[in-house]
Design an enzyme around this catalytic site. Structure first.
Site, short mmCIF file in Angstrom:
data_model
loop_
_atom_site.label_atom_id
_atom_site.label_comp_id
_atom_site.label_asym_id
_atom_site.label_seq_id
_atom_site.Cartn_x
_atom_site.Cartn_y
_atom_site.Cartn_z
N HIS A 189 -56.33 -133.74 -58.95
CA HIS A 189 -57.71 -133.89 -59.39
C HIS A 189 -58.42 -132.54 -59.51
CE1 HIS A 189 -57.74 -138.41 -58.09
NE2 HIS A 189 -56.83 -138.11 -58.99
N HIS A 438 -46.86 -141.02 -57.79
CA HIS A 438 -47.04 -142.48 -57.77
C HIS A 438 -45.87 -143.19 -57.12
CE1 HIS A 438 -50.05 -142.12 -61.35
NE2 HIS A 438 -50.57 -141.75 -60.20
C1 HEM Z 1 -53.03 -144.60 -54.10
C2 HEM Z 1 -52.69 -143.60 -54.82
C3 HEM Z 1 -52.90 -143.42 -56.30
C4 HEM Z 1 -53.49 -144.24 -57.21
C5 HEM Z 1 -54.12 -145.60 -57.00
C6 HEM Z 1 -53.43 -143.55 -58.50
C7 HEM Z 1 -53.93 -144.06 -59.68
C8 HEM Z 1 -53.94 -143.40 -60.89
C9 HEM Z 1 -54.48 -143.92 -62.12
C10 HEM Z 1 -55.11 -145.28 -62.32
C11 HEM Z 1 -54.33 -142.98 -63.07
C12 HEM Z 1 -54.71 -143.06 -64.55
C13 HEM Z 1 -53.56 -143.75 -65.27
C14 HEM Z 1 -53.70 -143.74 -66.77
O1 HEM Z 1 -54.44 -144.56 -67.30
O2 HEM Z 1 -53.05 -142.93 -67.43
C15 HEM Z 1 -53.69 -141.84 -62.44
C16 HEM Z 1 -53.42 -140.65 -63.06
C17 HEM Z 1 -52.80 -139.59 -62.46
N1 HEM Z 1 -52.27 -139.54 -61.18
FE1 HEM Z 1 -52.49 -140.97 -59.79
N2 HEM Z 1 -52.81 -142.34 -58.33
C18 HEM Z 1 -52.47 -142.23 -57.01
C19 HEM Z 1 -51.80 -141.18 -56.43
C20 HEM Z 1 -51.37 -140.05 -57.09
C21 HEM Z 1 -50.60 -139.00 -56.49
C22 HEM Z 1 -50.10 -138.99 -55.06
C23 HEM Z 1 -50.39 -138.06 -57.47
C24 HEM Z 1 -49.65 -136.74 -57.41
C25 HEM Z 1 -49.00 -136.24 -56.39
C26 HEM Z 1 -51.05 -138.53 -58.66
C27 HEM Z 1 -51.09 -137.86 -59.86
C28 HEM Z 1 -51.72 -138.31 -61.00
C29 HEM Z 1 -51.89 -137.52 -62.19
C30 HEM Z 1 -51.42 -136.08 -62.41
C31 HEM Z 1 -52.58 -138.31 -63.11
C32 HEM Z 1 -53.11 -137.89 -64.47
C33 HEM Z 1 -54.55 -137.48 -64.25
C34 HEM Z 1 -55.31 -137.20 -65.48
O3 HEM Z 1 -55.16 -136.11 -66.00
O4 HEM Z 1 -56.07 -138.05 -65.96
N3 HEM Z 1 -51.63 -139.73 -58.40
N4 HEM Z 1 -53.46 -142.13 -61.12
#
Ligand code: HEM
Ligand SMILES: [Ca+2]
Length: 680
Positions: A189, A438
Site C-alpha cells: 500500500h 494473497h
Molecule cells: C487479508 C489480507 C488481504 C486482503 C483481504 C487483500 C485484498 C485485496 C484486494 C481486494 C485487492 C484488489 C483486487 C483487484 O480488484 O485487483 C488487492 C490488491 C493487492 N494486494 Fe491484497 N489483500 C490482502 C493481503 C495482501 C498481502 C499480504 C499482499 C502482499 C504481500 C497483498 C498485495 C496486494 C497487491 C500488490 C495488490 C494490488 C494493489 C493495487 O495496486 O491496487 N495483499 N488485495
C-alpha cells in the site's frame, strides 16, 4: 503548419508508413465522439478520476483508429505511437498541465506524490505515472482488449482456474509469522494502488452482474462462473463482479496502448502514513510540534492513542454497526480492510508521534514544519530498513538478494544512486507478482495475550472493513502479539476460502467475491503477458510442452493446469507464479523472484531520497544512518504498543531459542534509534 508533415515514420520492408499530424487530429476527433469527451477545458484544472479515465480512453481510441488505418503491428503501437510529439496536435489542447514536465526544485524532503524524485524524469515513481512494462503488453487487438488464448479461442474463465488450482489446502510455512504478510501488504500500500473505474452517477465502482449487458458501464468485465462451480452453484451464481481499472494518461498525453496509472507514490516513502498528496497530508497533521492526528480516548487508562476517526465519507471501505462508530483514518484509504493493516498503521502513526516529540525536545528551536518533515523522513527510512533487512531476505532468499543488489550495507553510505533506474512499478509486479501475499493469508487472525497465550481468533471474512474491536480493551496489543505467534500460510497454489469464496461477504448473502479470480482477471485487464513469456524474460527456458514444466510445479498443480488451459503459453502470471516451486532458501519461485528483484532494485538504487544515499540535500549524516540501521520491527512494536514486554528479535519469523530468541523489550539486544544524533 504541421498538418501534412509526418508525425511518425515507420520503416517497412518495401515502403515506409507516414502518419501525419492531420491523420492524428482526425483520429482524435473521431475518438472523442466515441468516448464523449467534452470540449477542451482550462489546462490548469485538476481532472477528476472520471475525467482522467475519459481522456485516457480517448487516447486509446485514437491509437486504435490509427492502428487500423495504418495497419500497425503491436510493436508499432506499443513502441512507435508514444514517440509522436502530441504537442503539435489537437490533443495538446486537452492535455492538463499536470501531464506536462514540471520545474523541479532540489529539496531536503520528498514531495508527497513522489514527483521530482528523479530530476531528469520527474514523473518516474510519482502519482499518476503509468505502470512501466517489463515486456510489451499482450492485448488481443494490440491496443486494449484483454488477451485470448494463443490458439485463438477464449482463455478459461478466471474462476475455473481459481477453483481448479487455488483450493484451500491450509499448508503452513515452516517459520514465517503473520508479520510477514502484514508487512508485505503494508508496503504494497506504500507502493501501489490502481485506479478504479467510477460510475459518474454514483462516483463509486459500478456494479456489473445484476445489470443487463446492454446497460452495463463500459468498464464492466464480469467473470463467468462455470455452472459446476463447487461453491457458487449453491447460491446459483453465474457471474462475479469485475470492473476494469481506469484508463491512464501518459506524460504529454502521448498515444499508445491502454495504460493504467498508480494513484500513490511508488517509492518506499511511508506514503501509507502520510498520504500521496498534500491535501491528505494536511488533513492528517495537527500542525503543532510535528504531530499527526490521533484519538486520545484511551489516554485516561494510560494507553496510547489510536488512529483518528474517518469522519469524511464515514462509510467508505467501512461497514459501521451504527452512525456513532467510526473507522480509522490514515494516509492510505485501505487502512480499515482488516487488523493486520489497522494494527501496523497504528504503531507507525505512534512511532511518528514518538519521534516527533523527542525531536522537539532535542531541537526546541525547530518549528512544526521542520519537526514534521524530518520525522517523516526518518519514518520513510525505517520502512526502507525493515523492508530490505527483515522482509525481503525472508521472501527472496540470499541468492536473489545478491543478484539484484538488495543486500544491506553494514558500513558507510550506499552511494549507488542511479538516475537511469526507473522506480515506477512494473505492471507485472502490482497486478501479479506482489500479490503473492494473497497465498499467505490464514482463515482467521489470532489474538494472544502479552504473555504469549492464545486468547481467540476472528474469521477473516467477519472482520473485513470492520476494525472496531481495536477500540476496546487491549485488542490492539493482542493482535500485535498474535501476529508474532501465529504462523503464516506458505506461498503456494493454495489460497484461503476466506479470500476465494467469502471476500467482502455481506451479512445476508452467505457468499462473497474471489480474490484469486480478481488477480487473474486483473492481469488480463492490464495486458500482462503469460507466465511463459516471463519465464523467458527471467532467463528460464520457455516451456514448449507441459512436460517442460514438470520441474516448475508439483504434479497435482501441473495436472490441474492441463485441465484448465489449452497450452502452457496461456498460463496466467499470478496463478502460475504463486504455484511455482520455491527457489532454495526463498519463499517464491524463480519468476516471481525475478520480477520482485527487478522492482526492489530500482526502488532502492533509483530512489534519490534513499536513506543511505550521500551527497544529496536529503542525505542523513553517517552517524544518523548508523542509528537507522539499528531499527527492527520488534523495536517499533515494543515502543508503540501498550503492554508488550517480550518479543522475538525478528518478529516476521517464529521464535527460536538459538537463532531468534524472545527477549525483553527493555534489554539492550534491541537498540533504539538514538535521536541525539539529530541535535542541531
Ligand atoms: C487479508 C489480507 C488481504 C486482503 C483481504 C487483500 C485484498 C485485496 C484486494 C481486494 C485487492 C484488489 C483486487 C483487484 O480488484 O485487483 C488487492 C490488491 C493487492 N494486494 Fe491484497 N489483500 C490482502 C493481503 C495482501 C498481502 C499480504 C499482499 C502482499 C504481500 C497483498 C498485495 C496486494 C497487491 C500488490 C495488490 C494490488 C494493489 C493495487 O495496486 O491496487 N495483499 N488485495
Ligand atoms: Ca509510497
Amino acid at each position: 503548419d504541421d498538418n501534412g508533415k509526418c508525425a511518425l515514420l515507420i520503416p517497412g520492408a518495401t515502403t515506409s508508413t507516414c502518419i501525419s499530424y492531420e491523420a492524428i487530429n482526425r483520429a482524435f476527433n473521431a475518438a472523442k465522439e466515441i468516448t464523449r469527451l467534452g470540449g477542451p477545458q482550462s489546462k490548469s484544472k485538476e481532472l477528476s478520476d472520471i475525467e482522467i479515465d475519459v481522456l485516457g480512453r480517448t487516447i486509446v481510441e485514437t491509437s486504435r483508429i490509427l492502428a487500423k488505418e495504418f495497419k500497425l503491428a503491436p510493436d508499432a503501437i506499443h513502441m512507435g505511437l508514444p514517440m509522436i510529439d502530441t504537442r503539435h496536435t489537437v490533443i495538446n489542447q486537452y492535455c492538463p498541465v499536470k501531464y506536462q514536465r514540471p520545474q523541479c526544485k532540489v529539496q531536503r524532503y520528498r514531495e508527497p506524490d513522489g514527483m521530482c524524485n528523479n530530476l531528469e524524469n520527474p514523473h518516474w515513481g510519482a502519482v499518476m505515472a503509468p505502470f512501466r512494462r517489463l515486456l510489451p503488453p499482450n492485448f488481443q487487438d494490440g491496443v486494449s482488449a484483454p488477451r485470448i488464448s494463443v490458439t485463438g479461442s477464449e482463455l478459461p474463465t478466471a474462476r475455473l482456474v481459481s477453483t481448479l488450482t487455488h483450493k484451500d489446502m491450509g499448508f503452513h510455512d515452516h517459520a514465517v509469522t503473520i508479520y510477514l504478510p502484514a508487512w508485505g501488504q503494508l508496503i504494497d500500500h506504500d507502493m501501489a494502488m490502481g485506479a478504479e473505474s467510477k460510475d459518474p452517477r454514483t462516483n463509486s465502482e459500478p456494479k456489473c452482474c445484476n445489470v443487463p449487458p446492454n446497460q452495463r458501464h463500459q468498464a464492466c468485465w464480469p467473470i463467468d462462473i462455470p455452472s459446476a462451480d463447487p461453491f457458487y452453484k449453491l447460491f446459483r451464481r453465474t457471474c462475479l463482479d469485475f470492473v476494469r481499472s481506469g484508463a491512464g494518461v501518459r506524460e504529454q498525453c502521448k498515444l499508445g496502448t491502454r495504460i493504467a496509472v498508480n494513484t500513490v507514490s511508488a517509492y518506499l516513502d511511508a506514503s501509507f502514513v502520510y498520504g500521496s498528496d498534500l491535501e491528505t497530508m494536511n488533513k492528517l497533521r495537527v500542525f503543532k510540534a510535528g504531530q499527526l492526528k490521533s484519538n486520545a480516548m484511551n489516554r485516561h487508562k494510560g494507553m496510547k492513542d489510536l488512529l483518528p476517526p474517518q469522519m469524511e465519507n464515514p462509510d467508505a471501505n467501512c461497514k459501521r454497526p451504527s452512525k456513532d462508530v467510526h473507522c480509522f483514518m490514515a494516509g492510505d484509504a485501505r487502512v480499515n480492510q482488516q487488523m493486520m493493516l489497522v494494527a501496523l498503521h497504528t504503531i507507525l502513526m505512534r512511532e511518528h508521534n514518538r519521534i516527533a516529540l523527542e525531536l522537539s525536545k532535542i531541537n526546541s528551536h525547530w518549528d512544526d514544519e521542520r519537526i514534521f518533515q524530518e520525522t517523516r523522513h526518518i519514518i520513510a527510512a525505517i520502512v526502507q530498513q525493515i523492508t530490505y533487512n527483515e522482509f525481503l531476505p525472508m521472501v527472496l532468499g540470499k541468492e536473489v538478494m545478491e543478484r539484484y543488489s538488495l543486500l544491506g550495507e553494514r558500513q558507510g553510505m550506499l552511494n549507488k544512486y542511479n538516475s537511469k533506474l526507473e522506480a515506477t512499478l512494473p505492471t507485472a509486479f502490482f497486478a501479479a507478482a506482489f500479490r503473492f501475499g494473497h497465498s499467505l493469508i490464514p482463515n482467521a487472525l489470532e489474538r494472544w495475550s502479552t504473555t504469549h497465550k492464545f486468547i481467540g481468533s476472528r474469521r477473516l471474512s467477519d472482520i473485513i472493513n470492520k476494525p472496531f474491536d481495536v477500540y476496546t480493551g487491549n485488542t490492539c496489543d493482542e493482535y500485535l502479539t498474535g501476529f508474532m505467534n501465529q504462523i503464516s500460510q506458505a506461498v503456494d497454489d493454495s489460497v484461503s476460502q476466506e479470500l476465494t469464496n467469502h471476500l467482502f461477504r455481506d451479512e445476508t448473502s452467505g457468499f462473497g467475491s474471489d480474490l484469486a479470480s480478481l488477480n487473474i482477471q486483473r492481469g488480463r485487464d492490464h495486458g500482462v503477458p503469460s507466465y511463459n513469456a516471463y519465464r523467458e524474460f527471467c532467463g528460464l527456458r520457455r516451456a514448449r510442452s507441459w512436460n517442460d514444466l514438470a520441474g516448475a510445479f508439483t504434479n497435482e498443480t501441473l495436472h490441474m493446469y492441463m485441465q484448465a488451459y489449452k497450452t502452457p503459453d496461456d498460463l496466467d502470471l499470478w496463478s502460475a507464479g504463486v504455484s511455482e516451486r520455491p527457489l532454495p532458501g526463498s519463499m517464491v519461485g524463480p519468476v516471481f523472484g525475478c520480477i520482485m528483484g527487478e522492482t526492489f532494485k530500482n526502488l532502492r538504487l533509483g530512489d534519490r531520497f534513499w536513506f543511505e544515499n550521500a551527497g544529496q540535500p536529503s542525505s542523513f549524516t553517517q552517524e544518523q544512518v548508523n542509528e537507522i540501521r539499528k531499527v527492527k520491527l520488534s523495536r517499533v512494536i515494543c515502543d508503540n504498543s501498550d503492554h508488550i514486554e517480550t518479543v522475538q528479535v525478528y518478529v516476521m519469523v517464529l521464535p527460536d531459542s538459538e537463532i531468534n530468541p524472545r527477549v525483553a523489550c527493555k534489554s539492550g539486544i534491541l537498540p533504539r534509534i538514538n535521536l541525539s544524533k539529530w541535535k542541531e
